[in-house]
Scaffold this active site. Structure first.
Site, short mmCIF file in Angstrom:
data_model
loop_
_atom_site.label_atom_id
_atom_site.label_comp_id
_atom_site.label_asym_id
_atom_site.label_seq_id
_atom_site.Cartn_x
_atom_site.Cartn_y
_atom_site.Cartn_z
N ASP A 23 50.76 57.99 24.26
CA ASP A 23 51.58 57.06 24.90
C ASP A 23 52.47 56.52 23.88
O ASP A 23 52.00 56.20 22.82
CB ASP A 23 50.55 56.02 25.50
CG ASP A 23 49.18 56.71 26.18
OD1 ASP A 23 49.34 56.63 27.53
OD2 ASP A 23 48.31 57.40 25.77
N ASP A 28 41.24 39.19 40.43
CA ASP A 28 42.32 38.50 39.68
C ASP A 28 43.48 38.11 40.71
O ASP A 28 43.31 37.64 41.91
CB ASP A 28 42.84 39.52 38.65
CG ASP A 28 43.36 38.80 37.29
OD1 ASP A 28 44.04 37.98 37.65
OD2 ASP A 28 42.57 38.54 36.36
N PRO A 82 53.86 52.82 37.03
CA PRO A 82 53.65 54.19 36.91
C PRO A 82 52.39 54.45 35.83
O PRO A 82 51.99 55.51 35.68
CB PRO A 82 54.99 54.70 36.06
CG PRO A 82 55.66 53.47 35.83
CD PRO A 82 55.21 52.55 36.68
N ASP A 83 52.33 53.43 35.14
CA ASP A 83 51.10 53.55 33.98
C ASP A 83 49.54 53.40 34.60
O ASP A 83 48.69 53.16 34.00
CB ASP A 83 51.20 52.68 32.89
CG ASP A 83 51.05 53.61 31.82
OD1 ASP A 83 50.40 54.69 31.77
OD2 ASP A 83 51.03 52.99 30.50
N ASP A 109 44.95 41.14 55.42
CA ASP A 109 45.15 42.52 55.85
C ASP A 109 46.16 43.06 54.75
O ASP A 109 46.41 44.44 54.57
CB ASP A 109 46.02 42.49 57.13
CG ASP A 109 44.86 42.28 58.25
OD1 ASP A 109 43.84 42.10 57.90
OD2 ASP A 109 45.36 41.56 59.33
N HIS A 134 49.36 38.50 36.02
CA HIS A 134 48.05 38.28 35.07
C HIS A 134 46.89 39.48 35.35
O HIS A 134 46.63 40.19 34.39
CB HIS A 134 47.33 37.03 35.50
CG HIS A 134 46.17 36.79 34.57
ND1 HIS A 134 44.83 37.24 34.76
CD2 HIS A 134 46.01 36.34 33.42
CE1 HIS A 134 43.88 36.81 34.21
NE2 HIS A 134 44.58 36.25 33.05
N ASN A 191 49.79 60.17 28.36
CA ASN A 191 50.76 60.67 29.60
C ASN A 191 52.16 60.28 29.19
O ASN A 191 53.17 60.25 29.85
CB ASN A 191 50.52 59.56 30.67
CG ASN A 191 50.65 58.23 30.78
OD1 ASN A 191 50.66 57.72 29.65
ND2 ASN A 191 50.92 57.65 31.85
N ASN A 250 40.40 29.17 26.94
CA ASN A 250 41.23 29.00 25.93
C ASN A 250 41.47 27.67 25.39
O ASN A 250 42.52 27.24 25.20
CB ASN A 250 42.58 29.62 26.66
CG ASN A 250 42.76 31.01 26.77
OD1 ASN A 250 41.77 31.74 26.13
ND2 ASN A 250 43.62 31.50 27.55
N VAL A 282 25.85 36.48 33.68
CA VAL A 282 27.23 37.00 33.36
C VAL A 282 27.24 37.36 31.87
O VAL A 282 26.82 36.53 30.99
CB VAL A 282 28.51 35.95 33.90
CG1 VAL A 282 29.77 36.53 33.28
CG2 VAL A 282 28.63 35.90 35.28
N ASP A 337 28.55 35.82 24.43
CA ASP A 337 27.75 37.17 24.16
C ASP A 337 28.24 38.13 22.93
O ASP A 337 27.56 38.38 21.88
CB ASP A 337 27.47 38.18 25.34
CG ASP A 337 26.66 37.47 26.16
OD1 ASP A 337 25.34 37.66 25.91
OD2 ASP A 337 26.74 37.02 27.52
N SER A 343 41.34 36.18 28.46
CA SER A 343 41.51 36.94 29.59
C SER A 343 41.84 38.39 29.28
O SER A 343 41.60 39.21 29.68
CB SER A 343 42.91 36.38 30.34
OG SER A 343 42.28 35.29 31.23
#
Length: 647
Positions: free
Chosen positions: A333, A367, A375-376, A391, A400, A414, A492, A507, A530, A554
């Site tokens: 890449d 999110d 494309p990636d 819908d 984000h 790729n 943050n 979580v 954690d 994030s």
């Protein structure tokens, strides 16, 4: 009841930084890290560095795109077609000119235009580019313009030296990244976008609060002015619901499971909460506002499909799931080696020798959606869900979610852009925030439940708030009980206040560190953390076929999410609790010995984690650790120690 006003503004936890300089190599944060001045100065410095790195990413990718176009033209393809296709795929390419030597730019093959107010500046740099390329040199001009109208000129000579490709590139991405980070790092006041009627209260006093300055955001809750969330102990009858709607003059009601959201123009949230005291309710709380603040134009969306109609598309440029890779393998890449310091730091390349993921373990990204045509990314995406419009496809109109998804799953090897941590795990995009970056507790809870019901085994939640919302916790427990591994950003605000959903016992909470394994200046901390993952100047995918560097918890969270997906791919029999424990047990201890409030159990280690999953198919759940963590949170909560979360 009023404990629910403790705080929120569930904001997507972005941050910022490049490769910061440190006066020493100590990993334990000193007292100065937690001063307001230090924090603000660091955030501003990191913001400038992230914008600079995004500029560099843009220029590097454009150079690669120019080389690709020249190769196509020299192989016999129509120059006009090649330039037209590139401009269609990359809106940032304002002008592209294929010009022969000794030929004026006006005589060349040209597509596109720029605003007339910048033509004079552009013409000067275009002339410089023409002269440079005719002498066989590559050329990039300085930036010119202002705000969203920022450009640079690039010129690349053909391989035979007889022609050149010259153009003007629009860098509005720099303004977008700046705007995004100013808001999400809390460097400017809470932005009421005139889209929502919002009230704010102080966390500790529960008094109404006006947010005029950046520092006012810390410890502040934001919620809908005329809405409440109610969970009844017993589902009300139709007659009771009619009575309620009549008495509060409700103009809308939404239901999710046993939980209702009531909206009225005639009563404010506090009065509504007082009204529901007479009903047999499990809880009543304000309808908290979750938001991120960033703006993009919509892009063309991918073809719509139902999950049942999904057919896997194989990445023809990468080895399949069963093919081994060389021991010294480095992905090709084209932005990887120069910009992705974060993956080697957590032993990702060595981890790939053990397992690179599988399409059967689905990762949900709850999110702002994802750029469905990037494309990636597009070959890694499952048909997701747009909670906001129902819908519509989950197209990212903020940015984000696209960045978060790239950390997890950008196509590897790729010859394009960046590499994700997982090669094969599919991503289920769930859009719970609208084009202004705002959404409600109802939307987030609905997205979590939908993803859990549609096959997600791992879920990334790069969002958070400071309010212990029963409504959100119900959704979290629903997904957890369905054996979903839930990973969340801590936030943050550089605060010890516990934030949610990261601080819920179900979580897995993630803090952020930099390239030298120091605590990121913006990263929240506390006993509920954690592990830690890289969260500083992370290069990843961005809408409109672009790449950007962003920082924040994030960005740290999806590193851990991808690791959880690799663990479950290595051993599908592991339960979510076992996945959590493997990541804790194998983390590199980078702070005070043992678990600490800044780094948790330490920096994640991909190779050790997947090896342990492979070697110990069923390690069992560490109940003592889980019990201690829960009791520690409960004792702090009810002892009146109010902490904070991810913004």
């Amino acid at each position: 009841m009023w404990r629910y006003l403790s705080s929120i503004s569930l904001v997507l936890g972005l941050g910022i930084v490049l490769f910061p300089h440190h006066s020493n190599n100590e990993n334990t944060p000193g007292p100065e890290i937690y001063s307001a001045k230090y924090e603000t100065d660091q955030k501003l410095s990191l913001l400038q560095q992230d914008v600079k790195l995004t500029d560099d990413l843009c220029r590097s990718q454009c150079s690669i795109d120019y080389t690709k176009m020249i190769s196509q033209i020299e192989s016999g393809e129509s120059a006009a077609q090649v330039l037209g296709d590139m401009k269609t795929q990359h809106e940032k390419m304002d002008i592209l000119i294929w010009s022969k030597n000794k030929q004026t730019l006006d005589q060349g093959i040209k597509v596109g235009e720029i605003p007339s107010s910048y033509k004079e500046q552009a013409s000067t740099y275009l002339a410089e580019a023409k002269a440079a390329t005719e002498s066989g040199k590559h050329y990039q001009s300085p930036k010119f313009g202002a705000a969203q109208q920022v450009f640079f000129v690039q010129g690349t000579p053909s391989t035979d030296g007889n022609s050149s490709l010259i153009g003007v590139i629009h860098q509005d991405i720099l303004h977008q990244v700046t705007d995004h980070q100013m808001k999400n790092l809390r460097l400017e006041p809470y932005p009421n976008e005139n889209r929502w009627k919002v009230e704010s209260v102080d966390t500790d006093t529960l008094k109404d609060k006006v947010v005029d300055h950046p520092e006012d955001n810390q410890g502040t809750s934001h919620y809908h002015q005329n809405e409440v969330v109610v969970k009844f102990k017993k589902d009300p009858t139709d007659a009771q619901l009619s009575q309620i709607k009549s008495e509060i003059k409700a103009n809308s009601m939404q239901k999710l499971g046993y939980t209702y959201v009531f909206r009225t123009e005639g009563m404010e949230a506090k009065a509504l909460m007082a009204y529901f005291k007479k009903w047999d309710v499990a809880y009543v709380e304000p309808h908290f506002l979750y938001l991120t603040n960033d703006y993009y134009d919509d892009q063309e969306e991918a073809d719509n499909k139902d999950s049942s109609d999904y057919t896997d598309s194989t990445d023809t440029t990468s080895p399949d799931e069963t093919t081994s890779i060389a021991p010294n393998f480095k992905p090709n890449d084209n932005l990887y080696s120069r910009y992705q310091w974060n993956l080697p730091l957590i032993e990702t390349e060595q981890g790939w020798q053990v397992n690179r993921g599988t399409k059967d373990v689905i990762v949900a990204v709850v999110d702002t959606g994802v750029d469905l045509q990037h494309p990636d990314l597009k070959d890694k995406l499952l048909p997701g869900y747009n909670v906001i419009s129902g819908d519509d496809k989950p197209q990212d109109d903020v940015g984000h979610g696209t960045h978060v998804t790239g950390v997890i799953a950008a196509l590897v090897n790729n010859n394009l852009g960046v590499a994700g941590i997982s090669w094969y795990n599919k991503v289920l995009p769930v859009k719970v925030l609208d084009q202004t970056g705002a959404g409600s507790t109802y939307s987030v809870a609905q997205g979590i439940i939908w993803a859990a019901d549609h096959g997600a085994k791992v879920m990334n939640l790069s969002l958070g708030n400071y309010a212990d919302s029963g409504f959100l916790h119900d959704a979290i427990k629903y997904a957890y009980d369905k054996d979903v591994a839930l990973i969340a950003a801590s936030g943050n605000d550089n605060t010890e206040r516990p934030g949610y959903p990261a601080a819920y016992p179900e979580v897995f909470a993630v803090a952020a560190s930099d390239s030298e394994n120091n605590k990121a200046p913006f990263s929240n901390y506390g006993d509920y953390i954690d592990v830690t993952a890289p969260g500083v100047s992370i290069a990843s995918t961005y809408p409109n076929n672009q790449y950007a560097a962003l920082s924040g918890t994030s960005m740290a969270s999806p590193h851990v999410t991808a690791l959880a997906a690799l663990i479950r791919s290595t051993n599908p029999n592991l339960k979510n609790t076992e996945v959590y424990q493997i990541m804790r047990d194998t983390a590199q201890d980078i702070g005070t010995k043992g678990h600490d409030k800044y780094f948790g159990y330490g920096l994640i280690d991909v190779v050790k984690a997947v090896q342990k999953a492979e070697e110990q198919p069923s390690i069992g759940f560490d109940w003592p650790s889980h019990w201690f963590r829960q009791m520690n949170l409960v004792s702090k909560k009810y002892a009146g120690v109010v902490m904070q979360t991810a913004k």
